[in-house]
Design a protein around this motif. Structure first.
Motif, short mmCIF file in Angstrom:
data_model
loop_
_atom_site.label_atom_id
_atom_site.label_comp_id
_atom_site.label_asym_id
_atom_site.label_seq_id
_atom_site.Cartn_x
_atom_site.Cartn_y
_atom_site.Cartn_z
N GLY A 96 0.84 -1.11 0.00
CA GLY A 96 0.11 -0.03 -0.23
C GLY A 96 0.82 1.34 -0.06
O GLY A 96 0.18 2.61 0.17
N GLU B 22 1.89 4.54 -5.60
CA GLU B 22 0.79 4.73 -4.60
C GLU B 22 0.93 6.25 -4.03
O GLU B 22 0.06 7.06 -3.87
CB GLU B 22 0.35 3.68 -3.69
N ARG C 72 -0.96 9.77 -4.31
CA ARG C 72 -1.74 10.24 -3.00
C ARG C 72 -1.11 11.80 -2.98
O ARG C 72 -1.41 12.56 -2.04
CB ARG C 72 -1.42 9.57 -1.96
#
Length: 443
Positions: A87, A92, A96
């Motif tokens: 994650g 990723e 974000r």
């Protein structure tokens, strides 16, 4: 490389002129006192640098190798280390809006996990600004990074270790069967004969003579063959790959030496079981061998028609994100992380240095009592470096190296497992590469 040094020359000349012209203060020129009031040190504004690096298996490595040195040298910088975790991949983090300032990169993932994320920062201007000497590194590391970027840009500085290929062997098994140990400078034919002697069954046990990291052996081959043709949309010259495939495939045709069911099992697990006599693989501290196995290494075997050179996989690199607001500070930190001081400490702990400094190389393993008992000179047996594979020409569609190498390794595994014949396997690999090129074109 010459262009980098050429651009540095005017800067060096200017600095020399300024030094010559401004070497005396006004008071001295007027005949007055040369004493000056000491200038107060410039207080640097505190900043935070985020560093995205090692995987979860090495979460403490940044602290162990770098933090103390960096915090002493850069007291105004707070270092936020971010290990890769589930994650929390780089992609990723970018999605974000949490892109780190500094990123650990490597050649196989440079395209898919750095450039395709629009993070590329050309370090050439910072090299010029800081008059930084790139020639201190082993030349192939810098040259391959520039070529991998395909635009003349330099996207990273190499840091230890790099990963030469070696032949590791289980001394206990050779002792058990009364067979002489492998030695430095062996050919693949000689290793094959040893594998025949060591592949056997005894009672209920099966003892394999040979296992291998075929992915690394094919990607980092002594000829420098690329997997994807540098200028055409196809597998590079299939007829040249056939002898290499056949050389390795014959080991898995020996009785009692069947390849493992999966590639990870063959690469990562086979030798650790204790029933495999030899494994061809990269030398790496990230591939620990269980303590109960009495192992040693010799130089990587050579092919009859190939130059006798060290076959290697390059190092990791420290790179800077294009989004960073602290590129200059990040580059200074990177210079400290790859300094002779840090690399000497790394070398003593058993990490192969990326600099060409002979004294640092000679310090390899000095703090490791376990390595003192091993044939570590095998890492330096070959004086010449095998060429790295040429990269795709600028402007052409490309396939990430990690995809190329995994596709080829799977092809070999299928061939060695008798799922497909060699010709079919190479044809399917060619088709796979063309599919990946089509994907890249469609982006």
């Amino acid at each position: 490389m010459k262009n980098v040094y050429a651009r540095m020359a005017p800067l060096c000349a200017m600095l020399l002129v300024l030094s010559a012209c401004g070497g005396q203060n006004n008071d001295a020129q007027q005949g007055g006192s040369a004493e000056q009031t000491p200038k107060a040190p410039v207080k640097k504004e505190p900043i935070t640098l985020s560093v995205f690096g090692f995987g979860t298996a090495q979460d403490n490595e940044f602290d162990q190798r770098y933090r103390k040195t960096l915090e002493e040298k850069f007291p105004h910088i707070t270092f936020k280390y971010i290990p890769q975790s589930q994650g929390n991949s780089l992609a990723e983090m970018v999605a974000r809006g949490e892109t780190p300032d500094m990123i650990r990169t490597d050649i196989p993932n440079l395209k898919n996990n750095y450039l395709d994320l629009k993070l590329g920062t050309d370090l050439n201007e910072l090299v010029k600004k800081h008059n930084y000497d790139l020639s201190r590194f082993n030349a192939p590391f810098i040259q391959e990074m520039i070529e991998a970027g395909r635009t003349g840009a330099l996207y990273g500085l190499p840091y230890p270790p790099y990963f030469p290929m070696v032949l590791t062997y289980n001394k206990s098994l050779f002792d058990k069967f009364g067979v002489a140990y492998p030695k430095d400078g062996m050919s693949w034919d000689e290793v094959y004969e040893l594998a025949k002697k060591m592949s056997r069954s005894e009672g209920s046990g099966v003892f394999r003579g040979f296992s291998a990291n075929i992915m690394a052996m094919l990607r980092d081959n002594p000829y420098g063959y690329p997997i994807l043709d540098p200028s055409a949309e196809q597998l590079y010259e299939p007829e040249k790959w056939k002898p290499l495939f056949n050389n390795f495939k014959r080991f898995y045709e020996l009785p009692n030496n069947k390849i493992e069911a999966t590639r990870p099992a063959e690469i990562n697990d086979a030798f650790k079981k204790g029933n495999v006599a030899m494994q061809a693989n990269q030398y790496s501290q990230y591939l620990p061998i269980p303590e109960e196995i009495d192992w040693d290494i010799v130089s990587y075997p050579s092919l009859e028609d190939a130059p006798k050179r060290m076959v290697w996989r390059g190092s990791f690199y420290w790179s800077i994100a294009a989004t960073s607001k602290h590129k200059d500070e990040a580059f200074q930190v990177m210079m400290a992380m790859v300094s002779d001081e840090v690399q000497l400490a790394d070398a003593k702990k058993g990490m192969l240095p990326t600099v060409a400094n002979k004294s640092i190389r000679e310090a390899f393993g000095k703090d490791r009592a376990d390595l003192q008992k091993k044939n570590m000179k095998a890492l330096f047996y070959y004086q010449d470096w095998a060429p790295y594979s040429p990269k795709r020409k600028a402007g052409l569609a490309d396939v990430p190296t990690v995809v190329q190498q995994d596709s080829m390794a799977q092809t070999f595994h299928d061939v060695a497992s008798n799922k497909v014949d060699l010709n079919t396997g190479l044809r399917q690999l060619d088709e796979k590469l063309k599919q990946e090129l089509a994907k890249d074109k469609s982006k």
